[in-house]
Design a protein around this motif. Structure first.
Motif, PDB file in Angstrom:
ATOM      1  N   VAL A   1      40.439 -19.457   6.704  1.00  0.00           N
ATOM      2  CA  VAL A   1      40.981 -18.157   6.289  1.00  0.00           C
ATOM      3  C   VAL A   1      39.846 -17.162   6.041  1.00  0.00           C
ATOM      4  CG1 VAL A   1      42.314 -16.940   4.538  1.00  0.00           C
ATOM      5  CG2 VAL A   1      43.034 -19.228   5.289  1.00  0.00           C
ATOM      6  N   LEU A   2      38.798 -17.596   5.355  1.00  0.00           N
ATOM      7  CA  LEU A   2      37.705 -16.677   5.011  1.00  0.00           C
ATOM      8  C   LEU A   2      36.959 -16.191   6.246  1.00  0.00           C
ATOM      9  CD1 LEU A   2      36.221 -18.347   1.800  1.00  0.00           C
ATOM     10  CD2 LEU A   2      37.933 -16.537   1.994  1.00  0.00           C
ATOM     11  N   GLU A   3      36.927 -16.995   7.284  1.00  0.00           N
ATOM     12  CA  GLU A   3      36.255 -16.582   8.520  1.00  0.00           C
ATOM     13  C   GLU A   3      36.970 -15.411   9.197  1.00  0.00           C
ATOM     14  OE1 GLU A   3      34.102 -20.732   9.955  1.00  0.00           O
ATOM     15  OE2 GLU A   3      36.170 -20.345  10.522  1.00  0.00           O
ATOM     16  N   LYS A   4      38.201 -15.144   8.790  1.00  0.00           N
ATOM     17  CA  LYS A   4      38.945 -14.009   9.332  1.00  0.00           C
ATOM     18  C   LYS A   4      38.537 -12.693   8.673  1.00  0.00           C
ATOM     19  CE  LYS A   4      43.282 -16.385  10.545  1.00  0.00           C
ATOM     20  NZ  LYS A   4      43.642 -15.628  11.760  1.00  0.00           N
ATOM     21  N   ALA A   5      37.886 -12.769   7.525  1.00  0.00           N
ATOM     22  CA  ALA A   5      37.609 -11.574   6.733  1.00  0.00           C
ATOM     23  C   ALA A   5      36.428 -10.796   7.275  1.00  0.00           C
ATOM     24  CB  ALA A   5      37.345 -11.966   5.278  1.00  0.00           C
ATOM     25  N   LEU A   6      36.469  -9.486   7.109  1.00  0.00           N
ATOM     26  CA  LEU A   6      35.298  -8.657   7.353  1.00  0.00           C
ATOM     27  C   LEU A   6      34.286  -8.908   6.244  1.00  0.00           C
ATOM     28  CD1 LEU A   6      37.058  -5.279   8.259  1.00  0.00           C
ATOM     29  CD2 LEU A   6      36.034  -6.922   9.853  1.00  0.00           C
ATOM     30  N   VAL A   7      33.014  -8.746   6.546  1.00  0.00           N
ATOM     31  CA  VAL A   7      31.975  -9.022   5.558  1.00  0.00           C
ATOM     32  C   VAL A   7      32.205  -8.208   4.284  1.00  0.00           C
ATOM     33  CG1 VAL A   7      29.515  -8.778   5.042  1.00  0.00           C
ATOM     34  CG2 VAL A   7      30.243  -9.721   7.242  1.00  0.00           C
ATOM     35  N   GLU A   8      32.499  -6.914   4.462  1.00  0.00           N
ATOM     36  CA  GLU A   8      32.691  -6.045   3.299  1.00  0.00           C
ATOM     37  C   GLU A   8      33.835  -6.531   2.419  1.00  0.00           C
ATOM     38  OE1 GLU A   8      32.311  -5.130   6.359  1.00  0.00           O
ATOM     39  OE2 GLU A   8      30.495  -3.915   6.411  1.00  0.00           O
ATOM     40  N   ASP A   9      34.919  -7.001   3.063  1.00  0.00           N
ATOM     41  CA  ASP A   9      36.066  -7.492   2.293  1.00  0.00           C
ATOM     42  C   ASP A   9      35.736  -8.797   1.582  1.00  0.00           C
ATOM     43  OD1 ASP A   9      37.553  -5.332   3.144  1.00  0.00           O
ATOM     44  OD2 ASP A   9      38.406  -6.405   4.863  1.00  0.00           O
ATOM     45  N   LEU A  10      35.011  -9.666   2.267  1.00  0.00           N
ATOM     46  CA  LEU A  10      34.745 -10.992   1.698  1.00  0.00           C
ATOM     47  C   LEU A  10      33.786 -10.921   0.517  1.00  0.00           C
ATOM     48  CD1 LEU A  10      35.123 -14.007   1.696  1.00  0.00           C
ATOM     49  CD2 LEU A  10      33.481 -14.198   3.574  1.00  0.00           C
TER      50      LEU A  10
ATOM     51  N   THR B   1      29.115 -33.304   5.297  1.00  0.00           N
ATOM     52  CA  THR B   1      28.061 -32.641   6.070  1.00  0.00           C
ATOM     53  C   THR B   1      28.624 -31.521   6.932  1.00  0.00           C
ATOM     54  OG1 THR B   1      26.793 -34.699   6.141  1.00  0.00           O
ATOM     55  CG2 THR B   1      26.221 -33.009   7.746  1.00  0.00           C
ATOM     56  N   SER B   2      29.778 -31.777   7.564  1.00  0.00           N
ATOM     57  CA  SER B   2      30.354 -30.766   8.450  1.00  0.00           C
ATOM     58  C   SER B   2      30.809 -29.540   7.666  1.00  0.00           C
ATOM     59  CB  SER B   2      31.539 -31.365   9.228  1.00  0.00           C
ATOM     60  OG  SER B   2      32.551 -31.824   8.344  1.00  0.00           O
ATOM     61  N   VAL B   3      31.423 -29.759   6.478  1.00  0.00           N
ATOM     62  CA  VAL B   3      31.859 -28.623   5.662  1.00  0.00           C
ATOM     63  C   VAL B   3      30.644 -27.862   5.143  1.00  0.00           C
ATOM     64  CG1 VAL B   3      32.998 -27.957   3.502  1.00  0.00           C
ATOM     65  CG2 VAL B   3      34.066 -29.641   5.010  1.00  0.00           C
TER      66      VAL B   3
ATOM     67  N   GLU C   1      27.322 -22.976   5.280  1.00  0.00           N
ATOM     68  CA  GLU C   1      26.024 -22.351   5.547  1.00  0.00           C
ATOM     69  C   GLU C   1      26.122 -21.362   6.693  1.00  0.00           C
ATOM     70  OE1 GLU C   1      21.713 -23.610   7.364  1.00  0.00           O
ATOM     71  OE2 GLU C   1      22.762 -25.119   6.169  1.00  0.00           O
ATOM     72  N   ASP C   2      26.844 -21.725   7.753  1.00  0.00           N
ATOM     73  CA  ASP C   2      26.989 -20.836   8.906  1.00  0.00           C
ATOM     74  C   ASP C   2      27.749 -19.569   8.538  1.00  0.00           C
ATOM     75  OD1 ASP C   2      25.635 -22.650  10.481  1.00  0.00           O
ATOM     76  OD2 ASP C   2      27.450 -23.567  11.308  1.00  0.00           O
ATOM     77  N   VAL C   3      28.792 -19.701   7.709  1.00  0.00           N
ATOM     78  CA  VAL C   3      29.555 -18.527   7.279  1.00  0.00           C
ATOM     79  C   VAL C   3      28.671 -17.591   6.456  1.00  0.00           C
ATOM     80  CG1 VAL C   3      31.473 -17.735   5.847  1.00  0.00           C
ATOM     81  CG2 VAL C   3      31.793 -19.703   7.348  1.00  0.00           C
ATOM     82  N   LEU C   4      27.916 -18.161   5.524  1.00  0.00           N
ATOM     83  CA  LEU C   4      27.030 -17.347   4.690  1.00  0.00           C
ATOM     84  C   LEU C   4      25.931 -16.696   5.530  1.00  0.00           C
ATOM     85  CD1 LEU C   4      26.725 -19.691   1.577  1.00  0.00           C
ATOM     86  CD2 LEU C   4      27.951 -17.508   1.706  1.00  0.00           C
TER      87      LEU C   4
ATOM     88  N   ARG D   1      19.935 -27.838   2.124  1.00  0.00           N
ATOM     89  CA  ARG D   1      20.939 -26.974   2.742  1.00  0.00           C
ATOM     90  C   ARG D   1      20.707 -25.534   2.291  1.00  0.00           C
ATOM     91  NH1 ARG D   1      26.386 -29.583   1.683  1.00  0.00           N
ATOM     92  NH2 ARG D   1      25.666 -31.120   3.204  1.00  0.00           N
ATOM     93  N   VAL D   2      20.390 -25.351   1.003  1.00  0.00           N
ATOM     94  CA  VAL D   2      20.076 -24.021   0.465  1.00  0.00           C
ATOM     95  C   VAL D   2      18.793 -23.494   1.110  1.00  0.00           C
ATOM     96  CG1 VAL D   2      19.451 -22.713  -1.596  1.00  0.00           C
ATOM     97  CG2 VAL D   2      21.237 -24.465  -1.730  1.00  0.00           C
ATOM     98  N   TYR D   3      17.775 -24.351   1.183  1.00  0.00           N
ATOM     99  CA  TYR D   3      16.511 -23.934   1.811  1.00  0.00           C
ATOM    100  C   TYR D   3      16.747 -23.494   3.252  1.00  0.00           C
ATOM    101  CZ  TYR D   3      13.808 -26.073  -2.024  1.00  0.00           C
ATOM    102  OH  TYR D   3      13.259 -26.397  -3.236  1.00  0.00           O
ATOM    103  N   ASP D   4      17.527 -24.284   3.972  1.00  0.00           N
ATOM    104  CA  ASP D   4      17.771 -23.985   5.384  1.00  0.00           C
ATOM    105  C   ASP D   4      18.467 -22.639   5.532  1.00  0.00           C
ATOM    106  OD1 ASP D   4      17.640 -24.938   8.169  1.00  0.00           O
ATOM    107  OD2 ASP D   4      19.817 -24.928   8.057  1.00  0.00           O
ATOM    108  N   LEU D   5      19.432 -22.362   4.651  1.00  0.00           N
ATOM    109  CA  LEU D   5      20.121 -21.072   4.689  1.00  0.00           C
ATOM    110  C   LEU D   5      19.134 -19.932   4.452  1.00  0.00           C
ATOM    111  CD1 LEU D   5      22.606 -19.217   4.653  1.00  0.00           C
ATOM    112  CD2 LEU D   5      22.856 -19.753   2.216  1.00  0.00           C
ATOM    113  N   ILE D   6      18.300 -20.059   3.435  1.00  0.00           N
ATOM    114  CA  ILE D   6      17.358 -18.992   3.097  1.00  0.00           C
ATOM    115  C   ILE D   6      16.371 -18.766   4.234  1.00  0.00           C
ATOM    116  CG2 ILE D   6      15.550 -18.286   1.492  1.00  0.00           C
ATOM    117  CD1 ILE D   6      18.425 -18.217   0.398  1.00  0.00           C
ATOM    118  N   ILE D   7      15.904 -19.852   4.834  1.00  0.00           N
ATOM    119  CA  ILE D   7      14.943 -19.719   5.936  1.00  0.00           C
ATOM    120  C   ILE D   7      15.602 -19.056   7.138  1.00  0.00           C
ATOM    121  CG2 ILE D   7      13.489 -20.973   7.539  1.00  0.00           C
ATOM    122  CD1 ILE D   7      12.504 -20.846   4.602  1.00  0.00           C
ATOM    123  N   ARG D   8      16.829 -19.421   7.446  1.00  0.00           N
ATOM    124  CA  ARG D   8      17.538 -18.809   8.573  1.00  0.00           C
ATOM    125  C   ARG D   8      17.753 -17.315   8.329  1.00  0.00           C
ATOM    126  NH1 ARG D   8      22.903 -22.097   9.646  1.00  0.00           N
ATOM    127  NH2 ARG D   8      23.093 -20.595  11.362  1.00  0.00           N
ATOM    128  N   VAL D   9      18.122 -16.976   7.103  1.00  0.00           N
ATOM    129  CA  VAL D   9      18.346 -15.570   6.759  1.00  0.00           C
ATOM    130  C   VAL D   9      17.038 -14.789   6.857  1.00  0.00           C
ATOM    131  CG1 VAL D   9      18.952 -13.996   4.878  1.00  0.00           C
ATOM    132  CG2 VAL D   9      20.369 -16.019   5.316  1.00  0.00           C
TER     133      VAL D   9
END
Length: 532
Positions: free
Chosen positions: A138-147, A165-167, A172-175, A210-218
């Motif tokens: 459901v959240l993947e349907k939202a615009l960034v501003e709305d979410l 792991t998959s969730v 991480e991908d959504v963020l 997982r947090v580190y990976d997100l920050i590095i990707r961003v």
């Protein structure tokens, strides 16, 4: 808009006309308390299969015909203890969420939120990966501003702690997608979000990285994103993990995170400004690495520098001078640990794969000298690694305009002689090229291809008819080797002075070979004799 909370399946004039098998399945689902687990599961599968591939119009008609809605199936979940579900019950929950996703697919985020906000919130907080998956859908349907302005944003960040792991990867991908626009990244680095991310760093190693990976990707999205990552100070914990000598796996994971960060010039500069590059060089420079943990860490750091040299050669060259990286590598290459020396050999190939990198090796001298000495003495698998790296150096030494290019070509010739031998060098390499194993064959052919870039390589070709015959032999059976041989021949003909450097016989054979293509086979006529 069709109702999101339509009536439960029940008898009506419409449903009397429905197919009996699907109607029976829906009746079983509605009366789930009186149905055994196996039949309940079969009924859910029947509905899920009936919805497969249907268009939004088909789904609307389906709901109307059977008087169902997403709420019909969501109402089943409280009857299942999803936090301690059996294997069968877990399968049922998965099927229910797949059905609900199909029924919700045609609705917008705002439409779903207006009716099922509580379901979304409960799904984000629930340990069941199926329910979290539904909330993420459901959240993947939202615009960034709305979410980022919704009540779901902060709980979404907390879902990085999911045991699945998959969730966790999906969160991480959504963020990561949210962080692309400026409002999204500012929300991710807000005080409230940072508080949650900081708390997650105290969770298990999996969650922490997982947090580190997100920050590095961003951080790799743009310089502005990198600045925000640096200001967040989340990397301070990462640096502390590098010093955790009690946990080698954690230290290795940290180096891997650094590798991802260093793929951009800005990311590498962040590591340098934070003192991390100097810290890594210091570890490589240490004398004692006899324990397996120390050996693995040094190997990982050397691979890190080799990766940087391959991705951003100019950045590595500047850092190598500033931090004496090559001197630290020389120390390890001259050591006795074979499992440390091989990563250095590979790194040398990455460093010297450009003319600028090769010049650095020539100027620094000691690492290249140690490598050449190793070339002369190596055998077996080590020889193959050395040949692969040597081919990179020989190729990078191709003549360039001016005296420097000529000097590098002489260096490349010296590397060729070191790896193949001073006498009968081509014959020595041909033994590897005719090996029964693929790796040494490709390594030898890579050297022949690099040799084709040099005038001295053409001189070698003119005096080695065995090599000409090997490259143009049409009896080769391995497709990969056919392609490699063909590319070597092409490289010789592509040399600017090929028409004058290659003798006429060799050149004509090569031209004929290229015209026929890599997979040409001569047709041999066969005469069949009728028996008496």
């Amino acid at each position: 808009m069709p109702s999101l909370t339509g009536a439960n399946a029940s008898g009506s004039s419409q449903t009397e006309q429905a197919p009996n098998d699907l109607r029976n399945a829906l009746d079983l689902i509605v009366n789930a308390n009186n149905v055994d687990s196996q039949n309940f599961g079969l009924a859910l599968q029947a509905v899920n299969l009936a919805l497969e591939g249907k268009t939004p119009t088909d789904i609307t008609a389906f709901e109307t015909q059977y008087q169902i809605s997403p709420g019909t199936f969501l109402a089943l979940l409280p009857s299942i203890d999803t936090s301690a579900a059996s294997e069968d019950e877990d399968v049922h929950v998965g099927t229910i969420t797949r059905i609900v996703k199909k029924l919700l697919a045609r609705y917008s985020f705002d439409e779903i939120r207006a009716v099922y906000a509580e379901m979304i919130m409960q799904g984000l907080a629930h340990p069941s990966p199926h329910l979290r998956d539904l909330a993420l859908f459901v959240l993947e349907k939202a615009l960034v501003e709305d979410l980022i302005q919704s009540e779901f944003f902060l709980p979404l960040i907390g879902c990085l702690s999911s045991e699945s792991t998959s969730v966790g990867q999906r969160v991480e991908d959504v963020l990561f997608q949210i962080a692309h626009p400026l409002p999204g990244v500012e929300a991710l680095f807000s005080a409230e979000a940072m508080s949650i991310l900081t708390e997650l760093l105290e969770e298990s190693g999996t969650v922490k990285f997982r947090v580190y990976d997100l920050i590095i990707r961003v951080s790799a999205i743009s310089p502005n994103h990198l600045r925000l990552c640096q200001e967040s100070e989340l990397l301070k914990s990462l640096i502390a993990d590098l010093d955790d000598k009690a946990d080698i796996l954690r230290r290795l994971n940290v180096v891997q995170v650094f590798t991802t960060l260093a793929e951009t010039d800005e990311g590498f500069q962040l590591l340098d400004n934070s003192g991390i590059i100097a810290q890594l060089v210091g570890i490589v420079s240490e004398d004692a690495h006899d324990d397996i943990g120390g050996i693995l860490l040094v190997s990982a750091i050397i691979k890190f520098f080799g990766h940087v040299a391959a991705k951003t050669p100019e950045t590595f060259i500047a850092a190598s001078v500033k931090h004496s990286i090559l001197e630290a590598m020389t120390k390890q290459l001259e050591g006795e640990r074979e499992d440390v020396r091989m990563p250095i050999v590979i790194a040398i190939g990455n460093i010297g794969a450009t003319s600028a990198g090769l010049r650095v090796l020539v100027t620094q001298k000691t690492l290249l000298d140690a490598f050449l000495d190793m070339c002369r003495r190596a055998a077996g698998d080590a020889k193959v690694y050395i040949m692969e790296s040597a081919s990179c150096l020989i190729g990078a030494g191709a003549p360039q305009p001016g005296d420097i290019g000529e000097q590098l070509s002489d260096v490349a010739h010296g590397i060729f002689r070191a790896v193949a031998g001073q006498h009968h060098a081509v014959q020595a390499l041909l033994r590897y090229a005719r090996s029964a194993f693929l790796e040494p064959r490709i390594a030898a052919l890579a050297i022949f291809k690099a040799m084709a870039l040099h005038d001295w390589g053409h001189d070698e070709m003119n005096t080695n008819h065995d090599l000409v015959n090997f490259l143009t032999d049409r009896n080769e059976t391995e497709a990969t080797i056919k392609e490699w041989k063909f590319s070597v021949v092409q490289q010789f003909l592509a040399h600017p002075a090929a028409s004058s450097r290659l003798n006429e016989v060799v050149r004509n054979r090569f031209v004929h070979h290229v015209r026929q293509g890599p997979f040409h086979r001569d047709v041999v006529p066969i005469v069949a004799f009728e028996s008496a």
